[in-house]
Motif scaffolding. Structure first.
Motif, PDB file in Angstrom:
ATOM      1  N   UNK A  66       0.941  -1.156   0.053  1.00  0.00           N
ATOM      2  CA  UNK A  66       0.065  -0.041  -0.147  1.00  0.00           C
ATOM      3  C   UNK A  66       0.825   1.361  -0.051  1.00  0.00           C
ATOM      4  N   UNK A  67       1.910   0.980   0.615  1.00  0.00           N
ATOM      5  CA  UNK A  67       3.061   2.322   0.729  1.00  0.00           C
ATOM      6  C   UNK A  67       3.246   2.477  -0.715  1.00  0.00           C
ATOM      7  N   UNK A  68       3.882   1.547  -1.354  1.00  0.00           N
ATOM      8  CA  UNK A  68       4.584   1.557  -2.638  1.00  0.00           C
ATOM      9  C   UNK A  68       3.387   2.230  -3.735  1.00  0.00           C
ATOM     10  N   UNK A  69       2.265   1.675  -3.484  1.00  0.00           N
ATOM     11  CA  UNK A  69       1.266   2.323  -4.404  1.00  0.00           C
ATOM     12  C   UNK A  69       0.793   3.734  -4.049  1.00  0.00           C
ATOM     13  N   UNK A  70       0.729   4.133  -2.923  1.00  0.00           N
ATOM     14  CA  UNK A  70       0.444   5.658  -2.520  1.00  0.00           C
ATOM     15  C   UNK A  70       1.510   6.635  -3.237  1.00  0.00           C
ATOM     16  N   UNK A  71       2.848   6.037  -3.054  1.00  0.00           N
ATOM     17  CA  UNK A  71       3.717   6.762  -3.800  1.00  0.00           C
ATOM     18  C   UNK A  71       3.695   6.830  -5.463  1.00  0.00           C
ATOM     19  N   UNK A  72       3.330   5.558  -5.904  1.00  0.00           N
ATOM     20  CA  UNK A  72       3.021   5.809  -7.504  1.00  0.00           C
ATOM     21  C   UNK A  72       1.920   6.551  -7.885  1.00  0.00           C
ATOM     22  N   UNK A  73       0.720   6.535  -6.875  1.00  0.00           N
ATOM     23  CA  UNK A  73      -0.364   7.065  -7.199  1.00  0.00           C
ATOM     24  C   UNK A  73      -0.160   8.678  -7.192  1.00  0.00           C
ATOM     25  N   UNK A  74       0.711   9.030  -6.326  1.00  0.00           N
ATOM     26  CA  UNK A  74       1.125  10.271  -6.221  1.00  0.00           C
ATOM     27  C   UNK A  74       1.883  11.271  -7.538  1.00  0.00           C
ATOM     28  N   UNK A  75       2.551  10.266  -8.116  1.00  0.00           N
ATOM     29  CA  UNK A  75       3.209  10.320  -9.190  1.00  0.00           C
ATOM     30  C   UNK A  75       2.342  10.615 -10.352  1.00  0.00           C
ATOM     31  N   UNK A  76       1.436   9.743 -10.520  1.00  0.00           N
ATOM     32  CA  UNK A  76       0.432   9.684 -11.369  1.00  0.00           C
ATOM     33  C   UNK A  76      -0.615  11.127 -11.389  1.00  0.00           C
ATOM     34  N   UNK A  77      -0.577  11.613 -10.306  1.00  0.00           N
ATOM     35  CA  UNK A  77      -1.596  12.806 -10.404  1.00  0.00           C
ATOM     36  C   UNK A  77      -0.712  14.103 -10.339  1.00  0.00           C
ATOM     37  N   UNK A  78       0.548  13.942 -10.061  1.00  0.00           N
ATOM     38  CA  UNK A  78       1.362  15.270  -9.930  1.00  0.00           C
ATOM     39  C   UNK A  78       2.751  15.242 -10.511  1.00  0.00           C
ATOM     40  N   UNK A  79       2.698  15.622 -11.765  1.00  0.00           N
ATOM     41  CA  UNK A  79       3.573  15.456 -12.752  1.00  0.00           C
ATOM     42  C   UNK A  79       5.114  16.148 -12.194  1.00  0.00           C
ATOM     43  N   UNK A  80       4.883  17.143 -11.620  1.00  0.00           N
ATOM     44  CA  UNK A  80       6.213  17.655 -10.939  1.00  0.00           C
ATOM     45  C   UNK A  80       6.796  16.668  -9.622  1.00  0.00           C
ATOM     46  N   UNK A  81       5.856  15.961  -9.134  1.00  0.00           N
ATOM     47  CA  UNK A  81       6.341  15.070  -8.263  1.00  0.00           C
ATOM     48  C   UNK A  81       6.913  13.825  -8.762  1.00  0.00           C
ATOM     49  N   UNK A  82       6.030  13.541  -9.943  1.00  0.00           N
ATOM     50  CA  UNK A  82       6.588  12.426 -10.789  1.00  0.00           C
ATOM     51  C   UNK A  82       8.181  12.602 -11.319  1.00  0.00           C
ATOM     52  N   UNK A  83       8.462  13.700 -11.470  1.00  0.00           N
ATOM     53  CA  UNK A  83       9.806  14.100 -12.163  1.00  0.00           C
ATOM     54  C   UNK A  83      10.696  14.093 -11.032  1.00  0.00           C
TER      55      UNK A  83
END
Lengths: 216, 106
Positions: A66-83
């Motif tokens: 779930x923790x890894x999933x939350x990090x990945x989901x954040x990257x999906x919705x926030x392109x600056x975070x993903x970068x």
């Protein structure tokens, strides 16, 4: 160690102080007996206490994909975070309040033409703090041996059939460098909340032994 | 060709299908894991490299026959005995105690 606000379902009622749990077979191999004997000697000599052991085990059992999933989901919705996540995984993960051990952390992104999968051929290094306990197959000799030799056929065994024009990248972890895969966001999830997206993300998709996420 | 460095050096070897069965971690395995983390935290061992070194020195038979946590247990025992944290004698005696207790079913 991390945020477990969604982790109220974990049952801590069982008695951690017992040496053996009734529902597990007795560890009667030589190796297990050596470990148990050593544990008893260390506790008896006061190097650590049974209470400290329980605290450590509870924290390890709380870590989950779930923790890894939350990090990945954040990257999906926030392109600056993903970068930031793809640029310096460890720093971006700490940014979300997760404590990870002082090693490098690299997140590899899947896209239409690339598939990533992780392994640790020499040992079984795994992002435990973000994914929890590693699956038995991740530690198996056959996965460690073959996924670097014939990744496509190993992935087929997991039900992942990659088209020939998709590149496969296999990342061999070490004690100092861990990997996690950022799966592709499924089509049809536009406008979904971060929490709903996070719930789609599975352990295997973060390892790379699953490619397509199933909409629930 | 590339000869393996030791029994742990599995990358690129041939093998059969991957066993995909999921398996729960037994409580004694959590205990071994916790023992390793606490041994590090308390300074009984210096780092994971010390333990990996112990695992990489296992014989091929030992490596193949031991489960993941059995390997860690053997390596930690070897390290702590050679560091003098526990004596070989103490450990042998305690292993016997564990065996006797298990055989008595208590």
């Amino acid at each position: 160690m991390t945020n477990y606000e969604d982790d109220k379902d974990h049952d801590h009622e069982h008695d951690h102080s017992r040496t053996f749990q009734a529902d597990h077979a007795e560890p009667t191999s030589d190796g297990a007996r050596i470990g148990l004997a050593l544990r008893e000697l260390l506790i008896e000599a006061g190097h650590y206490t049974a209470e400290e052991e329980q605290t450590v085990i509870a924290a390890m059992q709380d870590a989950s994909p779930r923790d890894g999933g939350k990090i990945a989901a954040r990257a999906w919705v926030d392109s600056e975070y993903k970068k930031r996540l793809l640029d310096n995984g460890a720093a971006a993960i700490r940014e979300l309040g997760y404590e990870i051990e002082p090693y490098e952390f690299t997140v590899m992104e899947n896209d239409a033409s690339t598939h990533n999968v992780i392994v640790c051929t020499l040992c079984s290094c795994y992002p435990r703090s973000l994914l929890g306990m590693s699956p038995a197959w991740y530690k198996s000799a056959t996965y460690r041996a073959r996924v670097v030799r014939e990744p496509r056929s190993v992935l087929t065994e997991f039900g992942v059939n990659l088209a020939d024009d998709i590149d496969v990248r296999v990342h061999d972890s070490t004690a100092e460098l861990r990997y996690m895969v950022l799966p592709e966001r499924p089509v049809g999830t536009e406008g979904w909340s971060e929490a709903k997206l996070a719930a789609l993300i599975t352990r295997d998709s973060l390892i790379g032994t699953q490619r397509d996420l199933v909409l629930s | 060709m590339n000869e393996p460095w030791g029994p742990h050096d599995l990358g690129g070897q041939e093998g059969g299908p991957v066993d995909l069965a999921e398996r729960d971690t037994a409580y004694w395995e959590w205990q071994i894991d916790a023992m390793i983390r606490l041994s590090l935290k308390k300074g009984l061992i210096s780092d994971f490299a010390e333990l990996r070194d112990g695992i990489e020195q296992l014989t091929q038979d030992d490596y193949d026959q031991c489960s993941y946590y059995e390997r860690w247990a053997k390596s930690l025992a070897h390290t702590l005995v050679s560091r003098g944290v526990v004596s070989d004698e103490q450990l042998t005696k305690q292993i016997e105690n564990v065996r006797r207790r298990q055989e008595a079913g208590t």
